[in-house]
Design an enzyme around this catalytic site. Structure first.
Site, PDB file in Angstrom:
ATOM      1  N   VAL A   1      11.159  -3.816  -8.304  1.00 36.78           N
ATOM      2  CA  VAL A   1      11.321  -4.663  -9.426  1.00 36.78           C
ATOM      3  C   VAL A   1      11.323  -3.405 -10.596  1.00 36.78           C
ATOM      4  O   VAL A   1      10.627  -2.474 -10.485  1.00 36.78           O
ATOM      5  CB  VAL A   1      10.239  -5.503  -9.639  1.00 36.78           C
ATOM      6  CG1 VAL A   1      10.292  -6.393 -10.908  1.00 36.78           C
ATOM      7  CG2 VAL A   1      10.065  -6.469  -8.659  1.00 36.78           C
TER       8      VAL A   1
ATOM      9  N   LEU B   1       4.230  -3.402 -11.332  1.00 42.18           N
ATOM     10  CA  LEU B   1       5.346  -4.312 -10.882  1.00 42.18           C
ATOM     11  C   LEU B   1       5.644  -3.613  -9.621  1.00 42.18           C
ATOM     12  O   LEU B   1       5.477  -2.442  -9.359  1.00 42.18           O
ATOM     13  CB  LEU B   1       6.552  -3.700 -11.740  1.00 42.18           C
ATOM     14  CG  LEU B   1       6.707  -4.328 -13.323  1.00 42.18           C
ATOM     15  CD1 LEU B   1       7.860  -3.863 -14.081  1.00 42.18           C
ATOM     16  CD2 LEU B   1       6.627  -5.904 -13.381  1.00 42.18           C
ATOM     17  N   ASP B   2       6.352  -4.457  -8.737  1.00 40.67           N
ATOM     18  CA  ASP B   2       6.278  -4.201  -7.269  1.00 40.67           C
ATOM     19  C   ASP B   2       7.480  -3.182  -7.034  1.00 40.67           C
ATOM     20  O   ASP B   2       8.146  -3.080  -8.113  1.00 40.67           O
ATOM     21  CB  ASP B   2       6.712  -5.549  -6.649  1.00 40.67           C
ATOM     22  CG  ASP B   2       5.471  -6.509  -6.007  1.00 40.67           C
ATOM     23  OD1 ASP B   2       4.641  -5.970  -6.291  1.00 40.67           O
ATOM     24  OD2 ASP B   2       6.115  -7.604  -6.026  1.00 40.67           O
ATOM     25  N   ARG B   3       7.377  -2.207  -6.293  1.00 40.10           N
ATOM     26  CA  ARG B   3       8.282  -1.338  -6.271  1.00 40.10           C
ATOM     27  C   ARG B   3       9.862  -1.446  -6.313  1.00 40.10           C
ATOM     28  O   ARG B   3      10.572  -1.000  -6.843  1.00 40.10           O
ATOM     29  CB  ARG B   3       8.188  -0.514  -4.694  1.00 40.10           C
ATOM     30  CG  ARG B   3       9.098   0.606  -4.601  1.00 40.10           C
ATOM     31  CD  ARG B   3       8.765   1.348  -3.206  1.00 40.10           C
ATOM     32  NE  ARG B   3       9.780   2.736  -2.984  1.00 40.10           N
ATOM     33  CZ  ARG B   3       9.279   3.724  -2.739  1.00 40.10           C
ATOM     34  NH1 ARG B   3       8.235   3.874  -2.098  1.00 40.10           N
ATOM     35  NH2 ARG B   3      10.187   4.863  -2.434  1.00 40.10           N
TER      36      ARG B   3
END
Length: 244
Positions: free
Chosen positions: A71, A67-69
């Site tokens: 998110v 997951l992107d930072r």
């Protein structure tokens, strides 16, 4: 921003057995070590396993998806190399279901639909753009969406990914005319600096790599703006019928 002294005990565990560890990722924590040097999820969880089970030496924990930072939400890790290998096959075979909640600006053209684009990533700027099909380096991106709530300014959307492209939801929602709340990269004209991006992994579902039973991880964002614009039962009802 998450403080630098984040402890593994502050991370909610959604599922755990001898093979898997499912957690709810806090926002603004990198999934794995990066150039920032900030505490990362993978190492925090390894340390937690080492302490909880009094394990000597290095602890194995396999990263299956990311997951992107900015998110948060449901994520699964593998506690054995066999589980990691089988889960990776599940992801590649598209038997790993990923459903997100997002708050977007404006209203989508339909309550329910499918978005298809060709996306091209520029690694130098870490940005992604939609390009004509057939563009060299472009990759197909497909998602289904369902609007589950609206206000005058925002829409609450459940999104199921069918491909796992970088920044996929953020770019495809922008292309649909509805950038994500708080997204500085793809919605700077509508968002203010410092706002938290409103994107959350609400469901991660897959067959257990060993028992083959269905595993469904569920996570909800904190009851704060803009998520709190809709009552809890809206999310719960979406869970119940979900799956778009």
């Amino acid at each position: 921003m998450m403080s630098a002294h984040l402890q593994s005990g502050e991370i909610e565990i959604l599922f755990e057995d001898n093979h898997l560890l499912g957690i709810s990722k806090p926002v603004n924590v990198p999934t794995q070590e990066d150039a920032s040097g900030d505490p990362d999820l993978l190492n925090l969880l390894k340390q937690d396993l080492k302490e909880r089970y009094n394990k000597p030496g290095n602890v194995y924990l396999g990263l299956v998806h990311r997951l992107d930072r900015p998110v948060g939400g449901a994520m699964i890790f593998a506690k054995t190399s066999k589980a990691a290998s089988r889960l990776s096959e599940t992801v590649r075979g598209r038997h790993f279901r990923k459903i997100y909640a997002a708050v977007v600006h404006g209203k989508l053209p339909a309550r329910k639909g499918t978005l298809k684009h060709t996306l091209l990533k520029d690694s130098r700027t870490n940005t992604v753009t939609a390009v004509p099909k057939g563009t060299a380096g472009g990759k197909d991106a497909v998602l289904d969406y369902q609007v589950i709530g609206e206000t005058d300014r925002y829409s609450l959307v459940y999104i199921e990914l069918h491909t796992g492209r970088s920044h996929q939801i953020r770019v495809q929602m922008k292309e649909a005319g509805c950038p994500l709340f708080g997204d500085q990269k793809y919605g700077a004209k509508l968002n203010k600096p410092g706002q938290q991006i409103a994107l959350w992994s609400v469901i991660a579902a897959f067959p257990h790599p060993v028992t083959k039973e269905d595993v469904v991880l569920q996570s909800l964002p904190a009851r704060e703006f803009p998520w709190a614009e809709w009552p809890s039962h809206i999310y719960e009802e979406a869970f119940a019928e979900s799956r778009l």
